[in-house]
Design a protein around this motif. Structure first.
Motif, PDB file in Angstrom:
ATOM      1  N   ALA A  69     -27.211 -11.756 -51.912  1.00 11.39           N
ATOM      2  CA  ALA A  69     -27.132 -13.171 -52.273  1.00 11.39           C
ATOM      3  C   ALA A  69     -25.675 -13.598 -52.407  1.00 11.39           C
ATOM      4  N   ARG A  70     -25.286 -14.646 -51.699  1.00  7.10           N
ATOM      5  CA  ARG A  70     -23.925 -15.176 -51.781  1.00  7.10           C
ATOM      6  C   ARG A  70     -23.894 -16.318 -52.785  1.00  7.10           C
ATOM      7  N   ILE A  71     -22.978 -16.241 -53.761  1.00  7.72           N
ATOM      8  CA  ILE A  71     -22.828 -17.312 -54.741  1.00  7.72           C
ATOM      9  C   ILE A  71     -21.352 -17.650 -54.936  1.00  7.72           C
ATOM     10  N   SER A  72     -21.113 -18.852 -55.428  1.00  8.40           N
ATOM     11  CA  SER A  72     -19.801 -19.226 -55.946  1.00  8.40           C
ATOM     12  C   SER A  72     -19.918 -19.132 -57.463  1.00  8.40           C
ATOM     13  N   GLN A  73     -19.376 -18.068 -58.037  1.00 11.35           N
ATOM     14  CA  GLN A  73     -19.644 -17.679 -59.425  1.00 11.35           C
ATOM     15  C   GLN A  73     -19.121 -18.715 -60.427  1.00 11.35           C
ATOM     16  N   ARG A  74     -19.926 -18.981 -61.466  1.00 11.71           N
ATOM     17  CA  ARG A  74     -19.564 -19.981 -62.472  1.00 11.71           C
ATOM     18  C   ARG A  74     -19.196 -19.385 -63.830  1.00 11.71           C
ATOM     19  N   ASN A  75     -19.733 -18.229 -64.163  1.00 11.84           N
ATOM     20  CA  ASN A  75     -19.404 -17.561 -65.426  1.00 11.84           C
ATOM     21  C   ASN A  75     -19.387 -16.055 -65.203  1.00 11.84           C
ATOM     22  N   LYS A  76     -18.660 -15.369 -66.059  1.00 12.95           N
ATOM     23  CA  LYS A  76     -18.459 -13.935 -65.878  1.00 12.95           C
ATOM     24  C   LYS A  76     -19.757 -13.154 -66.070  1.00 12.95           C
ATOM     25  N   PHE A  77     -19.949 -12.163 -65.196  1.00 15.38           N
ATOM     26  CA  PHE A  77     -20.996 -11.168 -65.379  1.00 15.38           C
ATOM     27  C   PHE A  77     -20.528  -9.887 -64.697  1.00 15.38           C
ATOM     28  N   CYS A  78     -21.276  -8.809 -64.838  1.00 18.05           N
ATOM     29  CA  CYS A  78     -20.805  -7.497 -64.392  1.00 18.05           C
ATOM     30  C   CYS A  78     -21.874  -6.765 -63.587  1.00 18.05           C
ATOM     31  N   GLN A  79     -21.415  -5.836 -62.787  1.00 16.52           N
ATOM     32  CA  GLN A  79     -22.318  -4.920 -62.107  1.00 16.52           C
ATOM     33  C   GLN A  79     -23.124  -4.160 -63.161  1.00 16.52           C
ATOM     34  N   GLY A  80     -24.420  -4.058 -62.928  1.00 17.06           N
ATOM     35  CA  GLY A  80     -25.297  -3.395 -63.893  1.00 17.06           C
ATOM     36  C   GLY A  80     -25.969  -4.345 -64.864  1.00 17.06           C
ATOM     37  N   ASP A  81     -25.517  -5.603 -64.915  1.00 18.80           N
ATOM     38  CA  ASP A  81     -26.123  -6.574 -65.829  1.00 18.80           C
ATOM     39  C   ASP A  81     -27.546  -6.916 -65.394  1.00 18.80           C
ATOM     40  N   GLU A  82     -28.381  -7.191 -66.374  1.00 19.48           N
ATOM     41  CA  GLU A  82     -29.719  -7.723 -66.127  1.00 19.48           C
ATOM     42  C   GLU A  82     -29.623  -9.245 -66.159  1.00 19.48           C
ATOM     43  N   ILE A  83     -30.009  -9.894 -65.076  1.00 20.84           N
ATOM     44  CA  ILE A  83     -29.933 -11.352 -64.982  1.00 20.84           C
ATOM     45  C   ILE A  83     -31.301 -11.888 -64.569  1.00 20.84           C
ATOM     46  N   GLU A  84     -31.391 -13.205 -64.446  1.00 19.86           N
ATOM     47  CA  GLU A  84     -32.668 -13.833 -64.130  1.00 19.86           C
ATOM     48  C   GLU A  84     -32.512 -14.728 -62.905  1.00 19.86           C
ATOM     49  N   ILE A  85     -33.446 -14.576 -61.960  1.00 21.41           N
ATOM     50  CA  ILE A  85     -33.535 -15.498 -60.823  1.00 21.41           C
ATOM     51  C   ILE A  85     -34.503 -16.603 -61.213  1.00 21.41           C
ATOM     52  N   MET A  86     -34.011 -17.833 -61.243  1.00 23.07           N
ATOM     53  CA  MET A  86     -34.839 -18.991 -61.573  1.00 23.07           C
ATOM     54  C   MET A  86     -35.253 -19.667 -60.268  1.00 23.07           C
ATOM     55  N   LYS A  87     -36.541 -19.695 -59.986  1.00 20.74           N
ATOM     56  CA  LYS A  87     -37.040 -20.204 -58.717  1.00 20.74           C
ATOM     57  C   LYS A  87     -37.620 -21.618 -58.878  1.00 20.74           C
ATOM     58  N   PRO A  88     -37.481 -22.453 -57.857  1.00 17.71           N
ATOM     59  CA  PRO A  88     -37.979 -23.832 -57.948  1.00 17.71           C
ATOM     60  C   PRO A  88     -39.471 -23.939 -58.235  1.00 17.71           C
ATOM     61  N   ASP A  89     -40.264 -22.921 -57.844  1.00 21.64           N
ATOM     62  CA  ASP A  89     -41.711 -23.008 -58.024  1.00 21.64           C
ATOM     63  C   ASP A  89     -42.176 -22.672 -59.437  1.00 21.64           C
ATOM     64  N   GLY A  90     -41.232 -22.376 -60.350  1.00 25.30           N
ATOM     65  CA  GLY A  90     -41.601 -22.110 -61.739  1.00 25.30           C
ATOM     66  C   GLY A  90     -41.495 -20.650 -62.149  1.00 25.30           C
ATOM     67  N   ARG A  91     -41.322 -19.751 -61.188  1.00 28.72           N
ATOM     68  CA  ARG A  91     -41.217 -18.332 -61.513  1.00 28.72           C
ATOM     69  C   ARG A  91     -39.800 -17.976 -61.957  1.00 28.72           C
TER      70      ARG A  91
END
Length: 411
Positions: free
Chosen positions: A341-363
């Motif tokens: 996934a290509r992003i233009s990063q907005r806030n710091k995060f690190c390799q190994g972090d647990e993050i959340e994918i927010m999808k338009p369909d509600g998932r």
């Protein structure tokens, strides 16, 4: 049952406009670099507006442009040029409050709808009929109206005159957004788009014979934020809004982030669609709506004036800061052949972090950042630089336009 109302979402930039469209808006309202009431927002150049309008129209979403300052003499000549530019890029409507600006828009952009801003203090059916006679397509309710009053207006005006009303977002200590505090304290006029938000400041009083001796102002010993309103939230009252005859449900927030816009747009989209599927479905999903809407920044919630005049419980006396549970990381701009996934990063995060994918369909999909690469393909442990182009190898594949966020650690 009445027709399904429009969901109208704010956008501060081209990125946020695209987010609003993807996450459920029926229409988006934006401001140009002049003549809107959010001068501190990023706002759009004419070129960005044109791109945003094309993006939205390709997905059957409308775009409205604000030109709702209370104009002074020196504004009018420049406004003519501005309206001529807008005529070329064809937004779906102009949002206007000033009669002089209204006349210019009608003359220069006769094919573009005009919507009357809440700034025009639209509190009675006579005002709606006046603007209808002038050629307006829609009138935005004053914030001070109850649902009973709006329903009364609906009964007195033609069906083809649309009613728009704010249903979510920040509330002003003012009358229909017309506030003089900022001008008085700082010389920056809220009615010209330069509000410094003095309603959120902490105040004290000075006794006349003791200058320089500041006395705190207490409200039940909870603090001194006398003008600091809770945020409006009507997610639990979609049926009542529809029953009142409101055609467009408007979200406040033309200075908000893509994360805020995505959360609010997706939640209200789901609530509206669920209700029109069945009221039972809407009622059974209420806990989900409440939980989701609390995931964006907010100052606690109120129903504003909709069920009567607000009381002392509408204010926040002990702080002026937002509640904020999530941090915005970026929007997936593309997914390459490797599945990264290509992003233009907005806030710091690190390799190994647990993050959340927010999808338009509600998932919402919880994933781990397995590997992190910079634009040159070099693996990196962290992403400390705002707007840095990054490629993310996630434990589950993301899709274009997914939003990435991370839950803040509980304090």
């Amino acid at each position: 049952m009445r027709k399904k109302p429009e969901l109208l979402i704010p956008a501060s930039s081209l990125e946020v406009l695209k987010t609003a469209v993807i996450f459920g808006a029926d229409a988006v309202y934006i401001g140009g670099e002049a003549f809107g009431l959010r001068a501190k927002a990023k706002n759009f150049s004419i070129e960005e507006m044109a791109e945003g309008i094309r993006f939205a129209h390709d997905r059957h979403v409308r775009v409205y442009v604000t030109a709702n300052i209370l104009a002074h003499n020196e504004d009018l000549e420049e406004a003519k040029t501005y309206f001529e530019q807008l005529r070329q890029i064809e937004p779906d409507a102009l949002i206007i409050s000033d009669p002089g600006m209204f006349m210019l828009a009608r003359e220069i952009c006769p094919k573009i709808e005009i919507h009357i801003s809440t700034q025009a203090n639209n509190t009675n059916y006579g005002t709606y009929l006046f603007w209808k006679k002038q050629g307006a397509k829609r009138v935005v309710c004053a914030r001070e109206l109850s649902l009973k009053e709006i329903k009364g207006i609906r009964s007195k005006i033609p069906d083809d005159l649309e009613i728009e009303s704010f249903v979510h977002g920040a509330m002003c200590i003012s009358y229909s957004g017309r506030c003089l505090l900022s001008n008085y304290f700082t010389g920056r006029d809220a009615n010209q788009g330069a509000c410094t938000h003095p309603c959120r400041w902490k105040y004290a009083v000075v006794e006349e014979t003791r200058p320089g001796e500041y006395l705190p102002v207490y409200e039940n010993e909870r603090g001194t934020y006398l003008f600091n309103s809770k945020d409006l939230c009507m997610i639990e009252y979609i049926p009542e809004l529809i029953d009142a005859g409101i055609d467009s449900l408007k979200i406040e927030g033309r200075m908000k982030t893509a994360l805020y816009v995505a959360v609010v747009a997706r939640t209200y989209r789901k609530a509206i669609d669920d209700y029109f599927c069945s009221e039972e479905l809407y009622r059974t999903r209420m806990d989900w709506y409440r939980a989701e809407i609390a995931k964006c920044t907010y100052r606690q919630f109120t129903t504003g004036f909709y069920f009567g005049k607000p009381d002392e419980n509408t204010q926040i006396y002990d702080a002026s800061t937002y509640v904020n549970e999530y941090k915005y990381l970026g929007i997936v701009e593309e997914v390459d052949r490797r599945g990264f996934a290509r992003i233009s990063q907005r806030n710091k995060f690190c390799q190994g972090d647990e993050i959340e994918i927010m999808k338009p369909d509600g998932r919402d999909v919880t994933v781990t950042v397995s590997h992190l690469y910079d634009e040159k393909g070099t693996e990196t442990d962290s992403a400390p630089h705002p707007k840095q182009i990054l490629y993310l190898d996630l434990t589950e594949r993301a899709e274009k336009f997914d939003l990435l966020r991370v839950k803040l650690i509980d304090r």
